[in-house]
Design a protein around this motif. Structure first.
Motif, short mmCIF file in Angstrom:
data_model
loop_
_atom_site.label_atom_id
_atom_site.label_comp_id
_atom_site.label_asym_id
_atom_site.label_seq_id
_atom_site.Cartn_x
_atom_site.Cartn_y
_atom_site.Cartn_z
N ALA A 115 37.19 50.76 21.27
CA ALA A 115 36.32 49.77 20.62
C ALA A 115 36.07 50.14 19.16
CB ALA A 115 35.00 49.66 21.37
N PHE A 116 35.90 51.43 18.89
CA PHE A 116 35.69 51.89 17.51
C PHE A 116 36.97 51.72 16.69
CE2 PHE A 116 35.35 55.77 14.59
CZ PHE A 116 34.71 55.06 13.58
N GLU A 117 38.10 52.04 17.28
CA GLU A 117 39.38 51.88 16.56
C GLU A 117 39.62 50.40 16.24
OE1 GLU A 117 44.03 53.36 16.77
OE2 GLU A 117 42.66 53.86 18.41
N GLN A 149 26.01 51.56 21.65
CA GLN A 149 26.67 51.59 22.96
C GLN A 149 27.65 52.76 23.10
OE1 GLN A 149 28.56 47.74 22.97
NE2 GLN A 149 26.60 46.68 22.73
N SER A 150 27.93 53.45 22.00
CA SER A 150 28.98 54.47 22.01
C SER A 150 28.47 55.82 22.53
CB SER A 150 29.54 54.66 20.60
OG SER A 150 30.20 53.49 20.16
N ASP A 151 29.42 56.66 22.95
CA ASP A 151 29.05 58.01 23.36
C ASP A 151 28.79 58.86 22.11
OD1 ASP A 151 31.56 58.74 22.31
OD2 ASP A 151 32.50 58.90 24.27
N LEU A 152 28.28 60.07 22.36
CA LEU A 152 27.86 60.94 21.26
C LEU A 152 29.02 61.26 20.31
CD1 LEU A 152 25.37 62.52 20.19
CD2 LEU A 152 26.18 64.47 21.53
N ALA A 153 30.19 61.56 20.88
CA ALA A 153 31.35 61.92 20.05
C ALA A 153 31.73 60.77 19.11
CB ALA A 153 32.54 62.29 20.93
N THR A 154 31.70 59.54 19.61
CA THR A 154 32.04 58.38 18.77
C THR A 154 30.97 58.14 17.73
OG1 THR A 154 33.34 57.37 20.55
CG2 THR A 154 32.55 55.90 18.80
N GLN A 155 29.70 58.30 18.10
CA GLN A 155 28.61 58.14 17.12
C GLN A 155 28.78 59.11 15.96
OE1 GLN A 155 24.94 58.51 19.36
NE2 GLN A 155 24.87 56.31 19.78
N LYS A 156 29.19 60.33 16.26
CA LYS A 156 29.39 61.32 15.20
C LYS A 156 30.56 60.93 14.30
CE LYS A 156 27.25 65.28 17.47
NZ LYS A 156 27.44 66.65 18.03
N LEU A 157 31.60 60.35 14.89
CA LEU A 157 32.74 59.89 14.09
C LEU A 157 32.36 58.69 13.23
CD1 LEU A 157 35.72 60.21 16.61
CD2 LEU A 157 35.19 61.69 14.65
N ILE A 158 31.46 57.85 13.72
CA ILE A 158 30.97 56.72 12.91
C ILE A 158 30.19 57.26 11.72
CG2 ILE A 158 29.42 54.73 12.89
CD1 ILE A 158 30.29 54.23 15.84
N ASN A 159 29.37 58.27 11.95
CA ASN A 159 28.64 58.91 10.85
C ASN A 159 29.62 59.49 9.83
OD1 ASN A 159 26.43 59.95 9.39
ND2 ASN A 159 26.42 61.85 10.56
N LEU A 160 30.65 60.19 10.32
CA LEU A 160 31.65 60.77 9.42
C LEU A 160 32.37 59.68 8.63
CD1 LEU A 160 32.86 63.69 8.84
CD2 LEU A 160 34.82 62.90 10.17
N PRO A 166 21.27 63.21 13.22
CA PRO A 166 20.06 62.69 13.87
C PRO A 166 19.34 61.64 13.03
CG PRO A 166 20.15 65.08 14.06
CD PRO A 166 21.22 64.68 13.09
N GLU A 167 19.35 61.85 11.71
CA GLU A 167 18.71 60.90 10.80
C GLU A 167 19.49 59.58 10.76
OE1 GLU A 167 17.71 65.10 9.57
OE2 GLU A 167 19.52 64.04 10.16
N PHE A 168 20.81 59.70 10.73
CA PHE A 168 21.68 58.51 10.74
C PHE A 168 21.44 57.70 12.01
CE2 PHE A 168 25.82 56.50 11.65
CZ PHE A 168 26.18 55.97 10.43
N ARG A 169 21.41 58.38 13.13
CA ARG A 169 21.21 57.71 14.41
C ARG A 169 19.83 57.05 14.48
NH1 ARG A 169 22.40 60.77 20.03
NH2 ARG A 169 20.98 62.27 19.12
N LYS A 170 18.83 57.76 13.98
CA LYS A 170 17.46 57.24 14.02
C LYS A 170 17.34 56.00 13.13
CE LYS A 170 14.12 60.12 14.54
NZ LYS A 170 13.15 61.22 14.37
N GLU A 171 17.96 56.05 11.94
CA GLU A 171 17.85 54.90 11.03
C GLU A 171 18.58 53.68 11.60
OE1 GLU A 171 18.44 53.57 6.37
OE2 GLU A 171 18.04 55.67 6.86
N ILE A 172 19.74 53.88 12.20
CA ILE A 172 20.45 52.74 12.80
C ILE A 172 19.61 52.14 13.94
CG2 ILE A 172 22.42 52.10 14.26
CD1 ILE A 172 24.23 53.54 12.39
N ALA A 173 18.95 53.00 14.71
CA ALA A 173 18.09 52.49 15.79
C ALA A 173 16.94 51.67 15.22
CB ALA A 173 17.55 53.66 16.61
#
Length: 199
Positions: A179-181, A78-89, A18-25
Motif C-alpha cells: 500500500a505504501f509502495e 493503518q500501517s505497521d511500525l516499520a512502514t510508519q518509520k519509512l514514511i517518516n524517513l 514519536p513526534e512525527f507520529r503524534k503530529e499526524i495523529a
C-alpha cells in the motif's frame, strides 16, 4: 519532488519519529497547525527540554509532514511500525535534498551491489564529492560534516535500516508495504522507492 538548496541545518535535527507520529495523529483528529503549535508550546506534547527546542521540533516535523500529500495520513495510521518509520524517513528525504542524495547515491548503491555495509569513509567520500559540486557545501567545516554524518546515521538507524555498528554499520534493505509502495508511485516518488530498495 522539489529540490532544495543543500543545507547543513540537519546537524541540529533528529529522526523525531514519536513526534512525527503524534503530529499526524493530531492532524488526523482535525487539529489545525496553529492548535498543534500551541499544544507544543503550552502543553509540551513533544516533551522538549526547552521552549526553543519545542519550537524547533514543531517547525521541522511540520515542514517534513507538509512535504507529503494529505492522503498519507490514513495510510500512516493503518500501517505497521516499520512502514510508519519509512514514511517518516521519506518525509525527511523530501525535506532535505542532501539526505535524499545520500540515500540515492550511497545507501541505494550499497543495497544494489550487495555489500550492505556503511563505513565512515563512505560518508566522508560522499560529502567530499558534494563539496566539489556545490559552492555552499564547500564552505562547511570538517566538524559540521562529522555532525551531519552522525545525523544521517541516526536517521537510517531510526528507520530500522541499519544496526548500531561503530566504524561500520550493517545496512538492511526494507520490504515496502504494497500500500505504501503504491502510494509512492501515485505521488510520482519512484526515486524514493529506488533509494530505499536499490531497485
Amino acid at each position: 519532488m522539489n529540490r532544495k538548496p543543500y543545507s547543513a541545518g540537519a546537524v541540529k535535527f533528529a529522526f523525531w519519529f514519536p513526534e512525527f507520529r503524534k503530529e499526524i495523529a493530531m492532524i488526523s483528529k482535525g487539529l489545525s497547525l496553529d492548535e498543534i503549535k500551541t499544544a507544543c508550546l503550552e502543553q509540551n506534547v513533544f516533551n522538549a527540554s526547552t521552549p526553543a527546542r519545542a519550537t524547533m521540533i514543531y517547525q521541522t516535523v511540520t515542514a517534513r509532514i507538509q512535504e507529503l500529500d494529505a492522503s498519507i495520513y490514513p495510510l500512516f495510521q493503518q500501517s505497521d511500525l516499520a512502514t510508519q518509520k519509512l514514511i517518516n524517513l521519506t518525509a525527511i528525504m523530501m525535506h532535505e535534498s542532501l539526505f535524499f542524495d545520500f540515500m540515492y547515491e550511497v545507501f541505494k548503491e550499497k543495497i544494489l551491489i550487495g555489500t550492505n555495509e556503511l563505513s565512515d569513509k563512505d560518508i566522508r567520500i560522499f560529502f567530499r564529492d558534494k563539496q566539489l559540486q556545490d559552492s555552499k557545501a564547500a564552505t562547511w567545516t570538517d566538524q559540521t560534516l562529522q555532525r551531519l554524518g552522525r545525523t544521517y546515521k541516526s536517521y537510517i538507524l531510526g528507520a530500522g535500516l541499519s544496526d548500531r555498528g561503530q566504524k561500520t554499520r550493517k545496512l538492511f534493505k526494507p520490504i515496502l508495504d504494497p500500500a505504501f509502495e503504491t502510494w509512492l508511485v501515485q505521488q510520482h516518488l519512484e526515486p524514493i522507492i529506488k533509494a530505499l530498495t536499490g531497485v
